[in-house]
Design a protein around this motif. Structure first.
Motif, PDB file in Angstrom:
ATOM      1  N   ILE A 328       0.823  -1.222   0.000  1.00 22.48           N
ATOM      2  CA  ILE A 328       0.000   0.000   0.000  1.00 22.48           C
ATOM      3  C   ILE A 328       0.853   1.267   0.000  1.00 22.48           C
ATOM      4  O   ILE A 328       0.352   2.366   0.207  1.00 22.48           O
ATOM      5  CB  ILE A 328      -0.989   0.028   1.201  1.00 22.48           C
ATOM      6  N   LYS A 329       2.163   1.118  -0.238  1.00 28.86           N
ATOM      7  CA  LYS A 329       3.028   2.306  -0.208  1.00 28.86           C
ATOM      8  C   LYS A 329       3.753   2.503  -1.544  1.00 28.86           C
ATOM      9  O   LYS A 329       3.798   1.603  -2.378  1.00 28.86           O
ATOM     10  CB  LYS A 329       4.036   2.182   0.941  1.00 28.86           C
ATOM     11  N   ALA A 330       4.333   3.681  -1.711  1.00 27.68           N
ATOM     12  CA  ALA A 330       4.959   4.055  -2.983  1.00 27.68           C
ATOM     13  C   ALA A 330       6.196   3.194  -3.272  1.00 27.68           C
ATOM     14  O   ALA A 330       6.829   2.675  -2.357  1.00 27.68           O
ATOM     15  CB  ALA A 330       5.333   5.530  -2.965  1.00 27.68           C
ATOM     16  N   ALA A 346       6.920   5.694   7.708  1.00 26.18           N
ATOM     17  CA  ALA A 346       6.195   6.179   8.896  1.00 26.18           C
ATOM     18  C   ALA A 346       5.162   7.219   8.483  1.00 26.18           C
ATOM     19  O   ALA A 346       5.438   8.087   7.644  1.00 26.18           O
ATOM     20  CB  ALA A 346       7.172   6.798   9.896  1.00 26.18           C
ATOM     21  N   ASP A 347       3.988   7.099   9.050  1.00 28.05           N
ATOM     22  CA  ASP A 347       2.965   8.149   8.937  1.00 28.05           C
ATOM     23  C   ASP A 347       2.830   8.799  10.306  1.00 28.05           C
ATOM     24  O   ASP A 347       2.780   8.087  11.311  1.00 28.05           O
ATOM     25  CB  ASP A 347       1.595   7.553   8.571  1.00 28.05           C
ATOM     26  N   LEU A 348       2.753  10.111  10.341  1.00 26.96           N
ATOM     27  CA  LEU A 348       2.466  10.789  11.611  1.00 26.96           C
ATOM     28  C   LEU A 348       0.983  11.141  11.644  1.00 26.96           C
ATOM     29  O   LEU A 348       0.491  11.883  10.783  1.00 26.96           O
ATOM     30  CB  LEU A 348       3.312  12.057  11.770  1.00 26.96           C
ATOM     31  N   GLY A 355      -6.070  13.519  11.330  1.00 26.25           N
ATOM     32  CA  GLY A 355      -5.565  12.576  10.331  1.00 26.25           C
ATOM     33  C   GLY A 355      -4.078  12.599  10.097  1.00 26.25           C
ATOM     34  O   GLY A 355      -3.294  13.035  10.948  1.00 26.25           O
ATOM     35  N   GLU A 356      -3.704  12.118   8.905  1.00 24.69           N
ATOM     36  CA  GLU A 356      -2.292  11.969   8.544  1.00 24.69           C
ATOM     37  C   GLU A 356      -1.699  13.331   8.216  1.00 24.69           C
ATOM     38  O   GLU A 356      -2.081  13.971   7.254  1.00 24.69           O
ATOM     39  CB  GLU A 356      -2.190  11.026   7.340  1.00 24.69           C
ATOM     40  N   ILE A 357      -0.726  13.750   9.026  1.00 27.50           N
ATOM     41  CA  ILE A 357      -0.066  15.039   8.824  1.00 27.50           C
ATOM     42  C   ILE A 357       1.170  14.855   7.947  1.00 27.50           C
ATOM     43  O   ILE A 357       1.488  15.688   7.111  1.00 27.50           O
ATOM     44  CB  ILE A 357       0.385  15.619  10.202  1.00 27.50           C
ATOM     45  N   ILE A 358       1.883  13.731   8.194  1.00 22.88           N
ATOM     46  CA  ILE A 358       3.127  13.464   7.479  1.00 22.88           C
ATOM     47  C   ILE A 358       3.124  12.030   6.971  1.00 22.88           C
ATOM     48  O   ILE A 358       2.668  11.121   7.662  1.00 22.88           O
ATOM     49  CB  ILE A 358       4.352  13.622   8.429  1.00 22.88           C
ATOM     50  N   GLY A 359       3.671  11.840   5.759  1.00 18.83           N
ATOM     51  CA  GLY A 359       4.007  10.510   5.272  1.00 18.83           C
ATOM     52  C   GLY A 359       5.476  10.533   4.881  1.00 18.83           C
ATOM     53  O   GLY A 359       5.935  11.476   4.242  1.00 18.83           O
ATOM     54  N   GLY A 360       6.227   9.504   5.301  1.00 20.17           N
ATOM     55  CA  GLY A 360       7.646   9.512   4.956  1.00 20.17           C
ATOM     56  C   GLY A 360       8.230   8.118   4.961  1.00 20.17           C
ATOM     57  O   GLY A 360       7.557   7.149   5.322  1.00 20.17           O
TER      58      GLY A 360
HETATM   59 MG    MG Z   1       0.964   9.026   3.166  1.00 23.66          MG
END
Ligand code: MG
Ligand code: ATP
Ligand code: MG
Ligand code: MG
Length: 433
Positions: A328-330, A346-348, A355-360
């Motif tokens: 489900i990730k890039a 990690a998602d913050l 909700g999701e503030i950061i995706g990294g």
């Molecule tokens: Mg994301």
């Protein structure tokens, strides 16, 4: 003696003095003997009081005739006013009308949201957008301050691109002299090139995604801050992320007390979110926690709003969910060294439903693996040859993340809907104004 021209925000420094202020009329109350003008000048709000006994007949008539949103210079003495929520008022001695206003559409009565966003070009003048967008501005300035201090340079990524790294379902396509081009979904791949050249970079620009679902958290045009750091592993990246988020919240608490109060945001609660570290919870444990609390979720799914809300609320602060399923990730995320099925990501997630503030993630460094993943995604290698070069010439471990500015604005301001967080929101059914 000349009368100083000042702005409303500086009124506290002029108590007892006669000043002149350029302002607009928000609202008006009055009796036969008094007119109370609610004014704003873009820096703050206050009340100007016109007493019939103190001014000429003509001036009192002018004051009583003023319409909502007409502009003027008002002159008078500044007084402290403990009863008003803005703290200061002016006792008026003169008014010079500048621009008249007739039939202003946004009256002081209640209006529906759609109407207010149809009138967004005018609605910007009102208290809620004023406070929200001032806080947005603090977040923007604080972002530059933070990354400058940390030794990053800002790298501008192109907005017209030939690739779709976040998948092809949410693309805005356009014709580029006979070639297919896309509006950029992310600056990520360019940030990675930048990190190999400058060590630490961040992109900060608009991102475009053709989001067809109607949620409170998705715009089709939003602003993203995407730092990328050479020689950073996941732990180093998470440590930077939490310090960045805490810094943003602290800056707003420092600089926007008035705006937070106008929006009714709980400052103590916000302050509690600056206490580091944020918890790190594996995706596996998050799934178990959700299942134990009655959620019908299986390992492998992406979280929706109810799951994200539950997880962050469970810890009463922002929480990192780490190591998501690869599926489900890039494609560029690094494979877990011990597990085929997860990536080092990690998602913050913010508490209170923001909700999701950061995706990294950490980035995979293996040329052949990335090539294979791009092909699996059904994308053309031709579009990614330049990106794959980064893995051929001195590839190093590196990590990066993307923070959605408008998600952060809603979280800090306590606004329910993401459309409040940007001056002119773009959503599926909104292209104007
Ligand atoms: Mg994301
Ligand atoms: P979501 O799961 O909420 O759809 P995402 O995982 O698709 O987000 P990423 O690709 O990880 O988003 O983008 C990084 C960040 O950009 C997100 O964490 C979020 O803060 C923000 N973001 C993503 N999509 C949108 C959008 N449509 N509108 C506003 N912000 C967004
Ligand atoms: Mg998405
Ligand atoms: Mg997501």
């Amino acid at each position: 003696q000349t009368i100083p021209t000042i702005q409303i925000k500086d009124a506290p420094q002029y108590v007892g003095q006669t000043v002149k202020i350029g302002a607009w009329l928000r609202n008006k109350r009055g009796s036969g003997k008094m007119a109370f003008l609610q004014l704003r000048d873009g820096t703050a709000f206050f009340q100007a009081v016109v007493a019939k006994a103190d001014v000429s007949e003509k001036l009192f008539e002018t004051a009583k005739e003023l319409k909502q949103e007409s502009s003027m210079y008002v002159t008078g003495v500044i007084n402290q006013d403990k009863r008003s929520k803005f703290g200061y008022e002016m006792k008026v001695s003169d008014i010079q009308v500048i621009g008249e206003s007739h039939d202003y559409p946004i009256t002081p009565k209640e209006h529906g949201t759609e109407f207010l966003f149809d009138e967004r070009h005018l609605y910007l003048r009102h208290i809620k957008p004023f406070a929200t967008l001032k806080i947005r501005n603090t977040l923007i300035a604080a972002t530059y301050e933070f990354f400058n201090k940390e030794g990053f340079i800002k790298l501008d990524a192109p907005l017209l691109t030939g690739s779709a790294p976040e998948g092809t379902t949410e693309l805005f396509e356009t014709d580029y002299f006979g070639q297919d081009a896309y509006l950029s979904q992310t600056g990520q791949l360019y940030a990675e090139s930048g990190a190999m050249a400058f060590s630490k970079v961040f992109t900060f620009g608009p991102a475009f995604r053709a989001e067809k679902s109607k949620t409170r958290r998705h715009l089709t045009e939003f602003w993203m801050i995407e730092p990328e750091m050479a020689f950073y592993d996941q732990d180093a990246s998470l440590e930077l992320q939490e310090r960045y988020v805490a810094f943003l919240i602290e800056k707003v608490l420092e600089q926007n007390e008035q705006e937070l109060d106008l929006l009714g945001r709980d400052k103590e609660l916000l302050k509690s979110y600056t206490k580091l570290p944020f918890p790190r919870v594996s995706y596996d444990d998050a799934i178990k926690l959700l299942q134990d609390n009655g959620f019908d979720v299986e390992w492998g799914v992406d979280f929706g709003s109810p799951e994200e809300t539950f997880l962050a609320n469970h810890f009463s602060k922002p929480v990192f969910i780490v190591n998501f399923p690869k599926a489900i990730k890039a494609f560029y995320m690094k494979r877990h060294p011990e597990r085929e099925d997860v990536v080092v990501s990690a998602d913050l997630l913010a508490p209170e439903g923001y909700g999701e503030i950061i995706g990294g993630s950490e980035r995979d460094t293996d040329y052949d693996y990335l090539k294979q993943r791009i092909e699996e995604e059904g994308q053309s290698l031709e579009d990614y040859n330049w990106y794959l070069d980064l893995r051929k010439f001195g590839s190093v471990p590196h990590s990066g993340f993307g923070l959605g500015l408008e998600r952060m604005v809603t979280f800090v301001t306590g606004e329910e809907h993401i459309r409040e967080a940007i001056p002119f929101p773009r959503m599926m059914h909104r292209l104007r104004p």
